[in-house]
Design an enzyme around this catalytic site. Structure first.
Site, PDB file in Angstrom:
ATOM      1  N   LYS A   7      -7.045  -6.095  12.823  1.00  0.00           N
ATOM      2  CA  LYS A   7      -5.852  -5.455  13.407  1.00  0.00           C
ATOM      3  C   LYS A   7      -5.454  -6.152  14.710  1.00  0.00           C
ATOM      4  N   PRO A  37      -0.894   4.124  14.989  1.00  0.00           N
ATOM      5  CA  PRO A  37      -1.098   5.569  14.847  1.00  0.00           C
ATOM      6  C   PRO A  37      -2.499   5.984  15.302  1.00  0.00           C
ATOM      7  N   GLY A  70       0.822  -1.216   0.000  1.00  0.00           N
ATOM      8  CA  GLY A  70       0.000   0.000   0.000  1.00  0.00           C
ATOM      9  C   GLY A  70       0.850   1.258   0.000  1.00  0.00           C
ATOM     10  N   GLY A  71       2.026   1.166  -0.617  1.00  0.00           N
ATOM     11  CA  GLY A  71       2.989   2.284  -0.575  1.00  0.00           C
ATOM     12  C   GLY A  71       2.718   3.412  -1.564  1.00  0.00           C
ATOM     13  N   GLY A  72       1.642   3.288  -2.355  1.00  0.00           N
ATOM     14  CA  GLY A  72       1.382   4.316  -3.369  1.00  0.00           C
ATOM     15  C   GLY A  72       0.623   5.518  -2.873  1.00  0.00           C
ATOM     16  N   LEU A 118      -0.143   7.157   4.152  1.00  0.00           N
ATOM     17  CA  LEU A 118       0.982   7.004   5.076  1.00  0.00           C
ATOM     18  C   LEU A 118       2.084   6.135   4.478  1.00  0.00           C
ATOM     19  N   TYR A 162      -7.262   0.677  18.232  1.00  0.00           N
ATOM     20  CA  TYR A 162      -8.402  -0.199  18.525  1.00  0.00           C
ATOM     21  C   TYR A 162      -8.070  -1.670  18.279  1.00  0.00           C
ATOM     22  N   PRO A 200      -5.072   9.541  14.721  1.00  0.00           N
ATOM     23  CA  PRO A 200      -5.521  10.136  13.454  1.00  0.00           C
ATOM     24  C   PRO A 200      -4.426  10.904  12.712  1.00  0.00           C
TER      25      PRO A 200
HETATM   26  C1  HXC Z   1     -21.117  -1.726   3.575  1.00  0.00           C
HETATM   27  C2  HXC Z   1     -19.590  -2.351   1.978  1.00  0.00           C
HETATM   28  C3  HXC Z   1     -19.087  -1.033   1.907  1.00  0.00           C
HETATM   29  C4  HXC Z   1     -19.680  -0.046   2.750  1.00  0.00           C
HETATM   30  C5  HXC Z   1     -17.974  -2.254   0.528  1.00  0.00           C
HETATM   31  N1  HXC Z   1     -18.875  -3.059   1.097  1.00  0.00           N
HETATM   32  N2  HXC Z   1     -18.075  -1.003   1.009  1.00  0.00           N
HETATM   33  N3  HXC Z   1     -20.583  -2.693   2.801  1.00  0.00           N
HETATM   34  N4  HXC Z   1     -20.684  -0.436   3.567  1.00  0.00           N
HETATM   35  N5  HXC Z   1     -19.243   1.199   2.742  1.00  0.00           N
HETATM   36  C6  HXC Z   1     -19.099  -4.472   0.806  1.00  0.00           C
HETATM   37  C7  HXC Z   1     -19.480  -4.707  -0.641  1.00  0.00           C
HETATM   38  O1  HXC Z   1     -20.873  -4.504  -0.856  1.00  0.00           O
HETATM   39  C8  HXC Z   1     -19.065  -6.168  -0.832  1.00  0.00           C
HETATM   40  O2  HXC Z   1     -20.003  -7.056  -0.271  1.00  0.00           O
HETATM   41  C9  HXC Z   1     -17.820  -6.278   0.028  1.00  0.00           C
HETATM   42  O3  HXC Z   1     -17.882  -5.196   0.974  1.00  0.00           O
HETATM   43  C10 HXC Z   1     -16.539  -6.125  -0.794  1.00  0.00           C
HETATM   44  O4  HXC Z   1     -16.653  -4.912  -1.532  1.00  0.00           O
HETATM   45  P1  HXC Z   1     -15.734  -4.592  -2.795  1.00  0.00           P
HETATM   46  O5  HXC Z   1     -16.011  -3.215  -3.227  1.00  0.00           O
HETATM   47  O6  HXC Z   1     -15.852  -5.705  -3.794  1.00  0.00           O
HETATM   48  O7  HXC Z   1     -14.314  -4.754  -2.089  1.00  0.00           O
HETATM   49  P2  HXC Z   1     -12.875  -4.418  -2.537  1.00  0.00           P
HETATM   50  O8  HXC Z   1     -12.816  -4.011  -3.989  1.00  0.00           O
HETATM   51  O9  HXC Z   1     -12.072  -5.556  -2.093  1.00  0.00           O
HETATM   52  O10 HXC Z   1     -12.547  -3.083  -1.691  1.00  0.00           O
HETATM   53  C11 HXC Z   1     -12.194  -3.138  -0.345  1.00  0.00           C
HETATM   54  C12 HXC Z   1     -12.783  -2.004   0.478  1.00  0.00           C
HETATM   55  C13 HXC Z   1     -12.482  -0.609  -0.132  1.00  0.00           C
HETATM   56  C14 HXC Z   1     -12.229  -2.139   1.890  1.00  0.00           C
HETATM   57  C15 HXC Z   1     -14.312  -2.180   0.521  1.00  0.00           C
HETATM   58  O11 HXC Z   1     -12.935   0.424   0.729  1.00  0.00           O
HETATM   59  C16 HXC Z   1     -10.998  -0.395  -0.415  1.00  0.00           C
HETATM   60  O12 HXC Z   1     -10.529  -0.723  -1.514  1.00  0.00           O
HETATM   61  N6  HXC Z   1     -10.203   0.108   0.550  1.00  0.00           N
HETATM   62  C17 HXC Z   1      -8.758   0.298   0.417  1.00  0.00           C
HETATM   63  C18 HXC Z   1      -8.245   1.546   1.058  1.00  0.00           C
HETATM   64  C19 HXC Z   1      -8.741   1.832   2.469  1.00  0.00           C
HETATM   65  O13 HXC Z   1      -9.741   1.269   2.906  1.00  0.00           O
HETATM   66  N7  HXC Z   1      -8.052   2.746   3.138  1.00  0.00           N
HETATM   67  C20 HXC Z   1      -8.436   3.197   4.459  1.00  0.00           C
HETATM   68  C21 HXC Z   1      -7.558   2.582   5.475  1.00  0.00           C
HETATM   69  S1  HXC Z   1      -7.799   3.514   6.898  1.00  0.00           S
HETATM   70  P3  HXC Z   1     -21.170  -7.810  -1.165  1.00  0.00           P
HETATM   71  O14 HXC Z   1     -21.817  -8.724  -0.185  1.00  0.00           O
HETATM   72  O15 HXC Z   1     -22.064  -6.692  -1.659  1.00  0.00           O
HETATM   73  O16 HXC Z   1     -20.458  -8.520  -2.276  1.00  0.00           O
HETATM   74  C22 HXC Z   1      -7.559   2.645   8.259  1.00  0.00           C
HETATM   75  C23 HXC Z   1      -7.510   3.536   9.470  1.00  0.00           C
HETATM   76  C24 HXC Z   1      -7.663   2.794  10.744  1.00  0.00           C
HETATM   77  O17 HXC Z   1      -7.423   1.472   8.244  1.00  0.00           O
HETATM   78  C25 HXC Z   1      -7.710   3.648  11.982  1.00  0.00           C
HETATM   79  C26 HXC Z   1      -8.166   5.055  11.890  1.00  0.00           C
HETATM   80  C27 HXC Z   1      -8.000   5.858  13.140  1.00  0.00           C
HETATM   81  P1  NAP Z   2      -4.691   4.553   2.329  1.00  0.00           P
HETATM   82  O1  NAP Z   2      -3.987   5.695   1.665  1.00  0.00           O
HETATM   83  O2  NAP Z   2      -6.054   4.192   1.854  1.00  0.00           O
HETATM   84  O3  NAP Z   2      -3.717   3.294   2.256  1.00  0.00           O
HETATM   85  C1  NAP Z   2      -4.138   1.988   2.108  1.00  0.00           C
HETATM   86  C2  NAP Z   2      -3.350   1.366   0.970  1.00  0.00           C
HETATM   87  O4  NAP Z   2      -3.581  -0.033   0.943  1.00  0.00           O
HETATM   88  C3  NAP Z   2      -3.728   1.926  -0.397  1.00  0.00           C
HETATM   89  O5  NAP Z   2      -2.570   2.321  -1.073  1.00  0.00           O
HETATM   90  C4  NAP Z   2      -4.381   0.747  -1.108  1.00  0.00           C
HETATM   91  O6  NAP Z   2      -4.095   0.786  -2.503  1.00  0.00           O
HETATM   92  C5  NAP Z   2      -3.682  -0.422  -0.416  1.00  0.00           C
HETATM   93  N1  NAP Z   2      -4.487  -1.626  -0.513  1.00  0.00           N
HETATM   94  C6  NAP Z   2      -5.780  -1.787  -0.156  1.00  0.00           C
HETATM   95  N2  NAP Z   2      -6.186  -3.014  -0.451  1.00  0.00           N
HETATM   96  C7  NAP Z   2      -5.119  -3.661  -0.996  1.00  0.00           C
HETATM   97  C8  NAP Z   2      -4.921  -4.962  -1.500  1.00  0.00           C
HETATM   98  N3  NAP Z   2      -5.904  -5.870  -1.502  1.00  0.00           N
HETATM   99  N4  NAP Z   2      -3.694  -5.294  -1.983  1.00  0.00           N
HETATM  100  C9  NAP Z   2      -2.696  -4.385  -1.998  1.00  0.00           C
HETATM  101  N5  NAP Z   2      -2.826  -3.131  -1.527  1.00  0.00           N
HETATM  102  C10 NAP Z   2      -4.029  -2.784  -1.041  1.00  0.00           C
HETATM  103  O7  NAP Z   2      -4.842   4.817   3.899  1.00  0.00           O
HETATM  104  P2  NAP Z   2      -3.782   5.265   5.031  1.00  0.00           P
HETATM  105  O8  NAP Z   2      -4.514   6.131   5.958  1.00  0.00           O
HETATM  106  O9  NAP Z   2      -2.513   5.724   4.434  1.00  0.00           O
HETATM  107  O10 NAP Z   2      -3.537   3.870   5.786  1.00  0.00           O
HETATM  108  C11 NAP Z   2      -2.249   3.251   5.827  1.00  0.00           C
HETATM  109  C12 NAP Z   2      -2.156   2.358   7.055  1.00  0.00           C
HETATM  110  O11 NAP Z   2      -2.237   3.139   8.246  1.00  0.00           O
HETATM  111  C13 NAP Z   2      -3.258   1.312   7.175  1.00  0.00           C
HETATM  112  O12 NAP Z   2      -2.725   0.118   7.679  1.00  0.00           O
HETATM  113  C14 NAP Z   2      -4.199   1.918   8.171  1.00  0.00           C
HETATM  114  O13 NAP Z   2      -4.977   0.964   8.841  1.00  0.00           O
HETATM  115  C15 NAP Z   2      -3.197   2.588   9.098  1.00  0.00           C
HETATM  116  N6  NAP Z   2      -3.749   3.638   9.948  1.00  0.00           N
HETATM  117  C16 NAP Z   2      -4.086   4.827   9.401  1.00  0.00           C
HETATM  118  C17 NAP Z   2      -4.558   5.828  10.244  1.00  0.00           C
HETATM  119  C18 NAP Z   2      -4.908   7.194   9.719  1.00  0.00           C
HETATM  120  O14 NAP Z   2      -5.359   8.023  10.511  1.00  0.00           O
HETATM  121  N7  NAP Z   2      -4.692   7.474   8.460  1.00  0.00           N
HETATM  122  C19 NAP Z   2      -4.703   5.579  11.613  1.00  0.00           C
HETATM  123  C20 NAP Z   2      -4.359   4.331  12.117  1.00  0.00           C
HETATM  124  C21 NAP Z   2      -3.856   3.361  11.270  1.00  0.00           C
HETATM  125  P3  NAP Z   2      -5.075   0.142  -3.630  1.00  0.00           P
HETATM  126  O15 NAP Z   2      -6.470   0.539  -3.288  1.00  0.00           O
HETATM  127  O16 NAP Z   2      -4.536   0.718  -4.899  1.00  0.00           O
HETATM  128  O17 NAP Z   2      -4.866  -1.349  -3.582  1.00  0.00           O
END
Ligand code: HXC
Ligand code: NAP
Length: 291
Positions: A171, A197, A23-25, A28, A156, A199
């Site tokens: 996690k 981390p 997820g380096g693109g 964070l 969490y 926020p």
């Molecule tokens: C309910 C949802 C949903 C939503 C997806 N789904 N989004 N359900 N509410 N908002 C359901 C879909 O309907 C589907 O189920 C299943 O989840 C998979 O969805 P896809 O879109 O096919 O999944 P996928 O392409 O694998 O995408 C994964 C993803 C997406 C997690 C849903 O958001 C993503 O690509 N995220 C990557 C980046 C990311 O999330 N970054 C944030 C990290 S922040 P059905 O049953 O309909 O097939 C973080 C911070 C932590 O971790 C701490 C903060 C303080």
């Molecule tokens: P982000 O930019 O959305 O980073 C998540 C990355 O994961 C994206 O580059 C995404 O790229 C990649 N990813 C998602 N699904 C993947 C898959 N199936 N295969 C390969 N790569 C995948 O969010 P971020 O805030 O920087 O989060 C980075 C890390 O910090 C995460 O572990 C998150 O839980 C943690 N974190 C963040 C916060 C915050 O406040 N930001 C707080 C606590 C912890 P693609 O969608 O292109 O695959």
């Protein structure tokens, strides 16, 4: 600017190291990777979106003068993860450090989730971390090479959190794996640590965790005792230290970098912050009078 926004480590702290950042693109992962490059490392970045990581790679190379290999892969596939590792070894000769940073997350009441939604988040966060750690760990052990793993979790992972249950569940598993492997693989000179981390604003997290006007209504900085969100550089400073050889005696730990956020949430009386000095004068009369 305050100096927590400045690079902290000595210039050559990661010289000669090759670091794989999942997820380096974006977000964070991108910030950390940029700093690793500035400290002399080669970096391999992965994500599902080749266009995003290729653009990021070129921009990071231009900014730092370092070498970046961008490889599209889905961390949920062990086969794809193995291919990334093989290509990384072919390109750079070795990989020394793994940062499990890729994540998937969104807010939702749990009863609205399908089992596929759980599968998706747990697949990325927990199985993705397992896949990269297992594939690279096996290679390090077979080649008698030392290695370092850094897992990006959240606070969490141990408190749990409503409305992000798949992520919290995953996690927590990553944290258990961190502590378990730190002991089991230390004999192979493999260290495993985590960072939790608070926020740190990124588009990926903010779009999914604070959509719409939620970011105004629930400004995360309000919950942080030091009164602000994190700066990417201060997280990068910590992560660079933890993957460097300077932290050789830190193993199996999870370092929190959240300005005191989770402890404020946990402390039973933390909301007395709202009591004014005048109210304290009155309250003191009552508490002193309670004989
Ligand atoms: C309910 C949802 C949903 C939503 C997806 N789904 N989004 N359900 N509410 N908002 C359901 C879909 O309907 C589907 O189920 C299943 O989840 C998979 O969805 P896809 O879109 O096919 O999944 P996928 O392409 O694998 O995408 C994964 C993803 C997406 C997690 C849903 O958001 C993503 O690509 N995220 C990557 C980046 C990311 O999330 N970054 C944030 C990290 S922040 P059905 O049953 O309909 O097939 C973080 C911070 C932590 O971790 C701490 C903060 C303080
Ligand atoms: P982000 O930019 O959305 O980073 C998540 C990355 O994961 C994206 O580059 C995404 O790229 C990649 N990813 C998602 N699904 C993947 C898959 N199936 N295969 C390969 N790569 C995948 O969010 P971020 O805030 O920087 O989060 C980075 C890390 O910090 C995460 O572990 C998150 O839980 C943690 N974190 C963040 C916060 C915050 O406040 N930001 C707080 C606590 C912890 P693609 O969608 O292109 O695959």
């Amino acid at each position: 600017m305050p100096n927590y926004t400045e690079p902290m480590l000595r210039d050559d702290a990661l010289k000669g190291k090759t670091i794989l950042v999942t997820g380096g693109g974006t977000g964070l992962g991108r910030s950390m990777s940029t700093y690793f490059l500035k400290l002399g490392a080669n970096v391999i970045i992965t994500s599902r979106k080749l266009d995003v990581i290729e653009t990021t790679a070129r921009e990071m190379e231009a900014e730092t003068g370092g070498k970046v290999l961008a490889l599209a892969s889905d961390v949920r596939s062990y086969e794809q993860v193995e291919q990334v590792i093989n290509k990384g070894y072919e390109h750079f000769g070795k990989i020394d450090i793994l940062v499990n940073n890729a994540a998937g997350n969104f807010i939702s009441p749990t009863e609205r989730l399908s089992s596929r939604a759980f599968e998706s988040v747990i697949g990325i966060v927990l199985q993705g971390t397992i896949n990269n750690t297992l594939a690279l760990g096996k290679r390090w052990i077979a080649e008698k090479q030392a290695g370092t793993v850094l897992n990006i979790v959240t606070t969490y992972a141990w408190t749990g959190s409503a409305y992000v249950v798949p992520s919290a569940t995953a996690k927590a598993g990553v944290l258990a794996m961190t502590r378990s492997l730190a002991v089991e693989w230390a004999k192979y000179k493999i260290r495993v640590n985590a960072v939790a981390p608070g926020p740190f604003p990124t588009k990926g997290a903010w779009d999914r965790l604070l959509p719409g006007d939620l970011k105004e209504k629930f400004d995360p900085a309000q919950k942080v005792p030091v009164g602000r969100n994190g700066e990417h550089q201060e997280l990068s400073n910590l992560c660079a230290y933890l993957v460097s050889d300077y932290s050789a005696y830190i193993n199996g730990d999870c370092i929190t970098i959240d300005g005191g956020e989770w402890l404020k949430g946990a402390g039973q009386f933390s909301n007395l912050e709202a009591v004014t000095p005048e109210m304290w004068d009155v309250l003191e009369q009552f508490t002193r009078g309670a004989k």
